[in-house]
Design an enzyme around this catalytic site. Structure first.
Site, PDB file in Angstrom:
ATOM      1  NE  ARG A 106      -3.866   0.612   1.913  1.00 21.44           N
ATOM      2  CZ  ARG A 106      -5.087   0.662   2.461  1.00 21.44           C
ATOM      3  NH1 ARG A 106      -5.289   1.354   3.560  1.00 21.44           N
ATOM      4  NH2 ARG A 106      -6.100   0.021   1.900  1.00 21.44           N
ATOM      5  CG  HIS A 133      -8.451   0.070  -2.807  1.00 23.95           C
ATOM      6  ND1 HIS A 133      -7.633  -0.995  -2.449  1.00 23.95           N
ATOM      7  CD2 HIS A 133      -9.148   0.407  -1.685  1.00 23.95           C
ATOM      8  CE1 HIS A 133      -7.833  -1.270  -1.172  1.00 23.95           C
ATOM      9  NE2 HIS A 133      -8.747  -0.445  -0.691  1.00 23.95           N
ATOM     10  CD  GLN A 136     -12.992  -2.202  -0.579  1.00 26.25           C
ATOM     11  OE1 GLN A 136     -12.171  -2.118   0.330  1.00 26.25           O
ATOM     12  NE2 GLN A 136     -14.174  -2.797  -0.415  1.00 26.25           N
ATOM     13  CG  ASP A 220     -13.610   6.299  -1.046  1.00 22.76           C
ATOM     14  OD1 ASP A 220     -13.630   6.139   0.190  1.00 22.76           O
ATOM     15  OD2 ASP A 220     -12.576   6.155  -1.731  1.00 22.76           O
ATOM     16  CB  CYS A 260     -13.927   1.020  -0.052  1.00 23.73           C
ATOM     17  SG  CYS A 260     -13.301   2.690   0.202  1.00 23.73           S
ATOM     18  NE  ARG A 288      -9.922  -5.535   0.378  1.00 22.05           N
ATOM     19  CZ  ARG A 288      -9.224  -4.487   0.840  1.00 22.05           C
ATOM     20  NH1 ARG A 288      -9.842  -3.434   1.337  1.00 22.05           N
ATOM     21  NH2 ARG A 288      -7.890  -4.469   0.783  1.00 22.05           N
TER      22      ARG A 288
HETATM   23  N1  NVA Z   1     -10.015   6.505  -1.382  1.00 23.07           N
HETATM   24  C1  NVA Z   1      -9.653   6.127  -0.048  1.00 23.07           C
HETATM   25  C2  NVA Z   1      -9.835   4.666   0.153  1.00 23.07           C
HETATM   26  C3  NVA Z   1      -9.472   4.156   1.525  1.00 23.07           C
HETATM   27  C4  NVA Z   1      -9.642   2.678   1.675  1.00 23.07           C
HETATM   28  C5  NVA Z   1      -8.198   6.513   0.194  1.00 23.07           C
HETATM   29  O1  NVA Z   1      -7.376   6.342  -0.711  1.00 23.07           O
HETATM   30  O2  NVA Z   1      -7.885   7.015   1.279  1.00 23.07           O
HETATM   31  N1   CP Z   2     -11.196  -0.313   2.468  1.00 20.65           N
HETATM   32  C1   CP Z   2      -9.924  -0.388   2.899  1.00 20.65           C
HETATM   33  O1   CP Z   2      -8.992  -0.615   2.121  1.00 20.65           O
HETATM   34  O2   CP Z   2      -9.784  -0.179   4.228  1.00 20.65           O
HETATM   35  P1   CP Z   2      -8.419   0.024   5.039  1.00 20.65           P
HETATM   36  O3   CP Z   2      -7.890   1.395   4.657  1.00 20.65           O
HETATM   37  O4   CP Z   2      -8.839  -0.045   6.478  1.00 20.65           O
HETATM   38  O5   CP Z   2      -7.448  -1.046   4.666  1.00 20.65           O
END
Ligand code: NVA
Ligand code: CP
Length: 306
Positions: A106, A133, A136, A220, A260, A288
């Site tokens: 990540r 992502h 997800q 989101d 998500c 997930r």
């Molecule tokens: N769009 C959000 C998703 C978090 C799971 C982010 O990137 O922070």
């Molecule tokens: N939806 C998701 O990826 O959640 P986290 O940021 O908690 O991993």
């Protein structure tokens, strides 16, 4: 690097046929898990997880999933590794991938995960970047399937930011044959490099128009990780891009709501919708675990499984 290594850096890295396989395996693996059946095809395999941003679901689902399949997990972050002291990502990839069997990352820019994958001897999975992502969306489509059957030919409304989730939905729509009805606020248009125009999506200035008739309404957070400096400005720009009961009423009668998570109640979605009967957010989160077990199984063992 062996030509046989497969990565999952973006949704389109898997073909439609491969995705269908992963979804079918997700179903089998989930059923076995629910029946407490022993299934450990990844005994002796090790997953390294590299987090440069925070996580709850991604960390727990990958870590639990790997242990449940008989493997082990190593968790590192920027702060507790040499990544935080500027060791090049290429060198990090060379080293980590000599010691483990699969890597999940990540991070911020997509190019970083691509550079890692280029120098990795083992499969690399995108656990979220600024652009995509994909894990997800695997979970979301599997969740849609469980509740409503195939997503092909259906309409998905995206209400909110032009972010990693949206760009992944668009890749999935192109690959799996559904349509995305997108509405983002003025000043937050789609990036044409990440969303080249095509028949798989339409853009609506008014979010109510995007939601009209949709079989799934999804949104989101207004501010994704890494963009926190824009919080205040986004809060006013996105005020009307909130999924509420009125918006769900113009969607199809049996429309689902997805997010998500983590969610901010009364910002991008009202508590009434998030906690209401059309919401399947907790199934999405649980799934997930199951889809990522199927994904790791596929990337490591291919179709040689039972
Ligand atoms: N769009 C959000 C998703 C978090 C799971 C982010 O990137 O922070
Ligand atoms: N939806 C998701 O990826 O959640 P986290 O940021 O908690 O991993």
């Amino acid at each position: 690097m062996s030509a046989a290594i497969r990565h999952f850096l973006q949704f389109s890295d898997l073909s439609r046929d491969e995705l269908e396989w992963v979804f079918e395996r997700s179903r089998v693996i989930k059923d076995r898990f629910k029946r407490y059946e022993f299934y450990q095809p990844l005994a002796d395999r090790t997953l390294a997880m590299v987090f440069e941003k925070a996580s709850t679901r991604t960390r727990v689902s990958f870590e639990a999933g790997m242990y449940q399949m008989g493997g082990s997990v190593i968790h590192i972050t920027t702060g507790d590794s040499q990544l935080g002291r500027a060791e090049p990502i290429e060198d990090t990839a060379r080293v980590i991938s000599r010691m483990v069997d699969i890597v999940m990352i990540r991070t911020y820019g997509q190019t970083k995960i691509e550079r890692f994958a280029e120098y990795s001897r083992v499969p690399v999975i995108n656990g979220l970047t600024n652009e995509y992502h994909p894990c997800q969306i695997l979970a979301d489509i599997f969740t849609f399937f469980e509740h409503r059957g195939p997503i092909a030919g259906r309409a998905v409304a995206w209400i909110g930011d032009a972010n990693n989730m949206l760009y992944t939905w668009l890749q999935a729509a192109e690959c799996l044959g559904f349509h995305v009805r997108v509405s983002t606020p003025p000043g937050y248009p789609l990036d044409p490099a990440l969303a080249p125009p095509g028949p798989h999506f339409s853009v609506f200035p008014d979010p109510m128009d995007a939601a009209r008739g949709a079989h799934l309404v999804t949104t989101d957070v207004w501010t994704s990780m890494g963009f926190e400096a824009e919080n205040e400005q986004r809060a006013s720009a996105f005020a009307d891009w909130q999924v509420d009961a009125d918006m769900m009423r113009v969607a199809a009668r049996d429309a689902l709501f997805m997010h998500c998570l983590p969610a901010h109640r009364e910002e991008e979605v009202t508590a009434e919708v998030l906690d209401g009967p059309q919401s399947v957010v907790w199934d999405e989160a649980e799934n997930r675990l199951h889809v990522q077990k199927a994904l790791m199984e596929y990337l490591l063992l291919g179709r040689a499984v039972h």
